[in-house]
Design a protein around this motif. Sequence first.
Motif, PDB file in Angstrom:
ATOM      1  N   THR A  39      14.702 -25.937  55.545  1.00 37.91           N
ATOM      2  CA  THR A  39      14.448 -26.942  56.585  1.00 37.91           C
ATOM      3  C   THR A  39      13.792 -28.178  55.997  1.00 37.91           C
ATOM      4  O   THR A  39      14.144 -29.311  56.333  1.00 37.91           O
ATOM      5  CB  THR A  39      13.531 -26.336  57.666  1.00 37.91           C
ATOM      6  OG1 THR A  39      14.039 -25.066  58.038  1.00 37.91           O
ATOM      7  CG2 THR A  39      13.444 -27.233  58.869  1.00 37.91           C
ATOM      8  N   ALA A  40      12.826 -27.959  55.089  1.00 40.86           N
ATOM      9  CA  ALA A  40      12.128 -29.084  54.483  1.00 40.86           C
ATOM     10  C   ALA A  40      13.115 -29.960  53.711  1.00 40.86           C
ATOM     11  O   ALA A  40      13.062 -31.200  53.782  1.00 40.86           O
ATOM     12  CB  ALA A  40      11.026 -28.575  53.561  1.00 40.86           C
ATOM     13  N   LEU A  43      15.207 -31.953  56.106  1.00 44.99           N
ATOM     14  CA  LEU A  43      14.507 -33.057  56.766  1.00 44.99           C
ATOM     15  C   LEU A  43      14.129 -34.172  55.796  1.00 44.99           C
ATOM     16  O   LEU A  43      14.194 -35.344  56.135  1.00 44.99           O
ATOM     17  CB  LEU A  43      13.238 -32.538  57.451  1.00 44.99           C
ATOM     18  CG  LEU A  43      13.455 -31.668  58.684  1.00 44.99           C
ATOM     19  CD1 LEU A  43      12.145 -31.093  59.166  1.00 44.99           C
ATOM     20  CD2 LEU A  43      14.121 -32.467  59.797  1.00 44.99           C
ATOM     21  N   PHE A  44      13.705 -33.798  54.598  1.00 46.72           N
ATOM     22  CA  PHE A  44      13.160 -34.820  53.697  1.00 46.72           C
ATOM     23  C   PHE A  44      14.058 -35.126  52.508  1.00 46.72           C
ATOM     24  O   PHE A  44      13.709 -35.960  51.667  1.00 46.72           O
ATOM     25  CB  PHE A  44      11.776 -34.391  53.182  1.00 46.72           C
ATOM     26  CG  PHE A  44      10.751 -34.289  54.273  1.00 46.72           C
ATOM     27  CD1 PHE A  44      10.291 -35.434  54.921  1.00 46.72           C
ATOM     28  CD2 PHE A  44      10.251 -33.061  54.663  1.00 46.72           C
ATOM     29  CE1 PHE A  44       9.340 -35.330  55.929  1.00 46.72           C
ATOM     30  CE2 PHE A  44       9.318 -32.959  55.676  1.00 46.72           C
ATOM     31  CZ  PHE A  44       8.852 -34.093  56.321  1.00 46.72           C
ATOM     32  N   TRP A 145       2.734 -40.078  54.030  1.00 42.35           N
ATOM     33  CA  TRP A 145       3.775 -39.295  54.685  1.00 42.35           C
ATOM     34  C   TRP A 145       5.034 -40.116  54.838  1.00 42.35           C
ATOM     35  O   TRP A 145       4.987 -41.330  54.993  1.00 42.35           O
ATOM     36  CB  TRP A 145       3.312 -38.825  56.066  1.00 42.35           C
ATOM     37  CG  TRP A 145       1.926 -38.295  56.076  1.00 42.35           C
ATOM     38  CD1 TRP A 145       0.823 -38.900  56.563  1.00 42.35           C
ATOM     39  CD2 TRP A 145       1.505 -37.048  55.542  1.00 42.35           C
ATOM     40  NE1 TRP A 145      -0.278 -38.101  56.389  1.00 42.35           N
ATOM     41  CE2 TRP A 145       0.114 -36.959  55.757  1.00 42.35           C
ATOM     42  CE3 TRP A 145       2.166 -35.990  54.907  1.00 42.35           C
ATOM     43  CZ2 TRP A 145      -0.627 -35.861  55.355  1.00 42.35           C
ATOM     44  CZ3 TRP A 145       1.430 -34.912  54.519  1.00 42.35           C
ATOM     45  CH2 TRP A 145       0.045 -34.841  54.740  1.00 42.35           C
ATOM     46  N   PRO A 148      10.814 -37.870  58.636  1.00 48.13           N
ATOM     47  CA  PRO A 148      11.976 -37.023  58.338  1.00 48.13           C
ATOM     48  C   PRO A 148      13.273 -37.732  58.697  1.00 48.13           C
ATOM     49  O   PRO A 148      13.348 -38.449  59.708  1.00 48.13           O
ATOM     50  CB  PRO A 148      11.744 -35.799  59.219  1.00 48.13           C
ATOM     51  CG  PRO A 148      10.844 -36.250  60.310  1.00 48.13           C
ATOM     52  CD  PRO A 148      10.019 -37.371  59.766  1.00 48.13           C
ATOM     53  N   GLN A 149      14.265 -37.580  57.851  1.00 46.52           N
ATOM     54  CA  GLN A 149      15.584 -38.163  58.133  1.00 46.52           C
ATOM     55  C   GLN A 149      16.606 -37.063  57.983  1.00 46.52           C
ATOM     56  O   GLN A 149      17.209 -36.906  56.924  1.00 46.52           O
ATOM     57  CB  GLN A 149      15.861 -39.308  57.176  1.00 46.52           C
ATOM     58  CG  GLN A 149      14.788 -40.377  57.244  1.00 46.52           C
ATOM     59  CD  GLN A 149      15.043 -41.498  56.269  1.00 46.52           C
ATOM     60  OE1 GLN A 149      16.130 -42.073  56.224  1.00 46.52           O
ATOM     61  NE2 GLN A 149      14.048 -41.817  55.486  1.00 46.52           N
ATOM     62  N   PRO A 150      16.807 -36.263  59.036  1.00 48.93           N
ATOM     63  CA  PRO A 150      17.608 -35.039  58.939  1.00 48.93           C
ATOM     64  C   PRO A 150      18.976 -35.287  58.332  1.00 48.93           C
ATOM     65  O   PRO A 150      19.708 -36.173  58.774  1.00 48.93           O
ATOM     66  CB  PRO A 150      17.732 -34.577  60.385  1.00 48.93           C
ATOM     67  CG  PRO A 150      16.577 -35.203  61.080  1.00 48.93           C
ATOM     68  CD  PRO A 150      16.323 -36.495  60.381  1.00 48.93           C
ATOM     69  N   SER A 192      10.691 -32.078  63.685  1.00 50.72           N
ATOM     70  CA  SER A 192      11.090 -33.449  63.388  1.00 50.72           C
ATOM     71  C   SER A 192       9.880 -34.366  63.454  1.00 50.72           C
ATOM     72  O   SER A 192       9.711 -35.152  64.373  1.00 50.72           O
ATOM     73  CB  SER A 192      12.153 -33.894  64.395  1.00 50.72           C
ATOM     74  OG  SER A 192      12.787 -35.020  63.909  1.00 50.72           O
ATOM     75  N   PRO A 194       6.610 -36.210  60.664  1.00 53.68           N
ATOM     76  CA  PRO A 194       6.144 -36.346  59.288  1.00 53.68           C
ATOM     77  C   PRO A 194       5.093 -35.290  58.981  1.00 53.68           C
ATOM     78  O   PRO A 194       4.428 -34.784  59.881  1.00 53.68           O
ATOM     79  CB  PRO A 194       5.528 -37.754  59.247  1.00 53.68           C
ATOM     80  CG  PRO A 194       5.896 -38.389  60.538  1.00 53.68           C
ATOM     81  CD  PRO A 194       6.154 -37.318  61.517  1.00 53.68           C
ATOM     82  N   VAL A 200       6.283 -28.840  58.902  1.00 56.81           N
ATOM     83  CA  VAL A 200       7.137 -29.548  59.846  1.00 56.81           C
ATOM     84  C   VAL A 200       7.900 -28.641  60.793  1.00 56.81           C
ATOM     85  O   VAL A 200       8.280 -29.082  61.868  1.00 56.81           O
ATOM     86  CB  VAL A 200       8.121 -30.467  59.107  1.00 56.81           C
ATOM     87  CG1 VAL A 200       7.364 -31.632  58.530  1.00 56.81           C
ATOM     88  CG2 VAL A 200       8.853 -29.706  58.038  1.00 56.81           C
ATOM     89  N   SER A 201       8.123 -27.397  60.443  1.00 57.41           N
ATOM     90  CA  SER A 201       8.951 -26.611  61.342  1.00 57.41           C
ATOM     91  C   SER A 201       8.265 -25.327  61.763  1.00 57.41           C
ATOM     92  O   SER A 201       8.447 -24.268  61.170  1.00 57.41           O
ATOM     93  CB  SER A 201      10.295 -26.291  60.694  1.00 57.41           C
ATOM     94  OG  SER A 201      11.062 -25.582  61.622  1.00 57.41           O
TER      95      SER A 201
END
Lengths: 334, 437, 282
Positions: A39-40, A43-44, A145, A148-150, A192, A194, A200-201
């Motif tokens: 997930t990280a 997102l990042f 920070w 996030p840009q999925p 979603s 920072p 984050v999740s």
Amino acid sequence: MEPRTPLLIVSPSPHLHAGLTTSGMMGTVLLALLPAAATAIYLFGLPALRVLLVCVLGSVAIEALWQKATDQPITVRDGSAALTGLLVAFNLPASSPWWLSLLGATLAIVVGKQVFGGLGHNPFNPALVARIVLLISFPSAMTHWTAPQPGRFLADAITAATPLSESQSAVMLSGHLPQHISEFSARYLLGSMPGCLGEVSALVLFLGALFLLWRGVISWHIPVSYLGTVTLLSGIFWLMDPGRYPHPMFHLVSGGLMLGACYMATDLVTSPLTTRGMLLFGCGCGLFTVLIRLFGSYPEGVAFSILLMNAVTPLIDRYVVPRPFGMDRGRELI
Amino acid sequence: MICRSFPGGTHPPGHKTATAHAPSLICPLPAELVIPLAQHVGAPALPCVTAGQQVARGQVVGRADGFVSVPVHASTSGLITAVEPRPHPCGAELPAVVLQPDGEDAWAEEYQKQSFHVLSVEAMLERIREAGVVGMGGAAFPTHVKLDPPQGKSIDTVIINAVECEPWLTADRRVLLEQMEKVFTGLEILKEVSGAGHAYIGLEDNQPDVAALLAPHCQKRDIGLAVLPTRYPQGAERQLIYAVTGRRVPARGLPMDVGVLVQNVGTIAALTDAVTRGRPLIERMVTISGPGVIRPQNLRVRIGTPVAHLLKQCGVTEEPAMVILGGPMMGVAQHTQAIPVVRGTSGVLAFRRQDVPITTAGPCVRCGRCVAACPMRLQPTFIADYARRDELDLAERFAARNCIECGSCSFICPANIPLVQSIRYAKGAILARRRRM
Amino acid sequence: MMAAMICLGSLGCVAALLLAMAARRFAVTIDPRQVALMEVLAGANCGACGFPGCDAYARALVAGTAKPDLCRPGGAETLKRIAAILGVEVTERPPQIAVMYCQGGLQQARPKYDYQGLQDCRAAQKLARGPKLCPAGCLGLGSCVQKCPFGALSIDARGLAMVDRGRCTGCGLCVAICPRQVLALAPATESIHVLCNNRESAARVKSYCNVGCLGCRLCVRTAPESFVMDSFLAQVRYGRGQPAVMAEAMERCPHHCILNLDEQGNDQILPTPPSARERSTP
């Protein structure tokens, strides 16, 4: 001496073993954390992957080097160094430069673990030791920070603030919470926002923790008492003044609470042995977390509170002892 | 009925199906029987035969030496070839009567079956003692001593221990199924001798067929049938008493301190034979099983039969790497197959090399599993640590002496630490120190 | 600025005053002799005197509840100085040293079973009386090595405990911990010993050991002044041995159990007995 048949093995009873080994436990925790790592990265993007790789490989390499240098058997195969590395990575922002990640891994392995005598002897959670040392030594790098840009792995980083620091600065400046935080939204649950890689999740981390519970690697006592105490205390404050104090649900899903409660506070080595001790430990962690978040100078208090309770663990182990079966009246132990 | 749950415990794999359903067989006599004179807790029997003497089946070959002692009998008719030290299940070489069977298998005298109701309590106790009945679950404590509590202690409840929580073992189950009448008669005798008003049979819920079979009989005779959850060590005396009656045996006390008497199923059957027919304890049910055995089965074995003979009867896949007398959790690994079956032997297990768990210990990661698993609610990791450092005072303060050595902690330990061995050492050292002081 | 300085300054003064008062109030008086004794005791905190550490022994000495000759590691010099401090008369005890009376290593003595478990002799001894068929030989799991506070013990290539005679102080802790009493104290001046601890008959010893004493009495017949039998075990009569005759007995011993030990515990005259070595290879 005449020859004889092969010797029989004689070992003390029991002659059966449950099969769960230390390395097996470490492996299961790593497995449970993999979805959160994925997930990280989702997102990042690539920076997150870089932090993860540097921390995990760095930790393993440093542990091997240290054990070779100090003439000890090399035990990196038990997976505990890799797990520590992964947890260090989860405590760093995606924007951390490679040297910060490597420094974090070194601090965790050497200062957090090996100087005390290696696995099983460290009084504090190694990954949290690394996080706190870095946070105090490199405050700007550790609080830089990115939003996030999925799914956009190569996108340029956009600087942003975490929900917790946003709420803290808003309360300090205007005395009340910004609109989007007081109106809790489900997007936090999916992560979603920072923050550090492992902050984050909450949902994915929670599912991983359920997996660990099912596999019997962790017990429910610490996560439940920790999260329960946070919910209860923050709920009381929220009821008193919803404009100033965020909703308990916001506390549960923001920051490192889920990671801390399910993976860091439950660290076997640094938490109490008995179930009553674990409950006490979890409640203490929850209390300090809420106090630091609402009244401290740092927006996040999970790491500090777990380290504080780590320091108390020997005391808990000493005074919270089970009463042996068949000994009815209170008997002095220690 | 309501059953309470003792603290801790573990769930080792059962492995019972291989031997649970086949009827027991009679084990053929071996070429040589080795009958140890010490087969019970207490003073060993004194030999009363000499080499070269002919003995009949059931004849006394060793007489009891004191109150806490029982006689030892010839398991078959034949020639005594020696009275000398032989390997004993405890590991040492201890005096034993070596008997060469003549194949006649003739009883010393014909016993008439008679109702126990005509006998006085004293006469029954005397018959139990004369027959050499001891606890057949493994402890081998003389039964007549257990049935005769000292002044001021009384027994109100009798519990038959049919739990058999050790993996692989099904000997008690077979006794219960095949000799049910004897067990019920024995229970009547027990109630009469001890004066107890309540009786229970305790067994685990992994044997629903036995429970279903027993239920109508129990109801008819006003015996409580306690079907307990399958959890190791459900069959340990203190844990069983707590589960069935809710009474906690004091840590330094005995079951009679809370008015309870626990007897193993096999013991009850032997006791019935002793009282109603005057038959001595010369044969018992033994489970021969384990991954190294080709035809695992329950055999009715004469006391003194060497383990090697039993393993030959059942066949071994290869030369066994480990031979265990008893169950895998509390049984004792033997250093030779010349070891004879004694009155307390409930099973013989053969392990291949790959079945022996590895014993290289890692560092304790303080996971607390041993603490959670301990049925005596101790903290094994601390006690073992103090034992290794010879801190006997600390080990004692952490109640090392309460340990029942069930093995749950070592079984569960992810770091493979031989916790029980350390604690056992500490117990021994503490006792030795007390004796010195 | 000024206010802060005054504030801190006065705070410091108050704290200092409190500390000074506390030091007076809670002062612990120590007998100067105890301090002096701490200086002369060996300082290894080995516990051989029976007290938990040198400090406790010093306190007991001052209180008069302990004998002055218990500090074995300190030896004669320490004893003399303790006597001087306490002002008592003492008689010197001849120095002693630990000897490991077994040569039955992995190649020489037959094992009983394959032991797996705690690496501790006392724990292993509880399983079927130890993993060696010999009931008296060294188990080689190193309980004594761990216990020795002076690093004088080690497990050698033969799998046996070995006493470094240069480092051993004769404190006797290894003797107390050994479950088979194969370690014992002997006069430090003696270097010739019968290195066996087994009192069983020759037939039994031969069945499991290449280098155990058979009880053949050859040494006693050769040098009756120097050797004595204890059951089937020959022993050196310490203090009465005659080295010249003993050397002859040494030559004649069929299992080469009589050895002359040097500082490291190795035998001086014969290395490993050649005949025994041949027999050991299957």
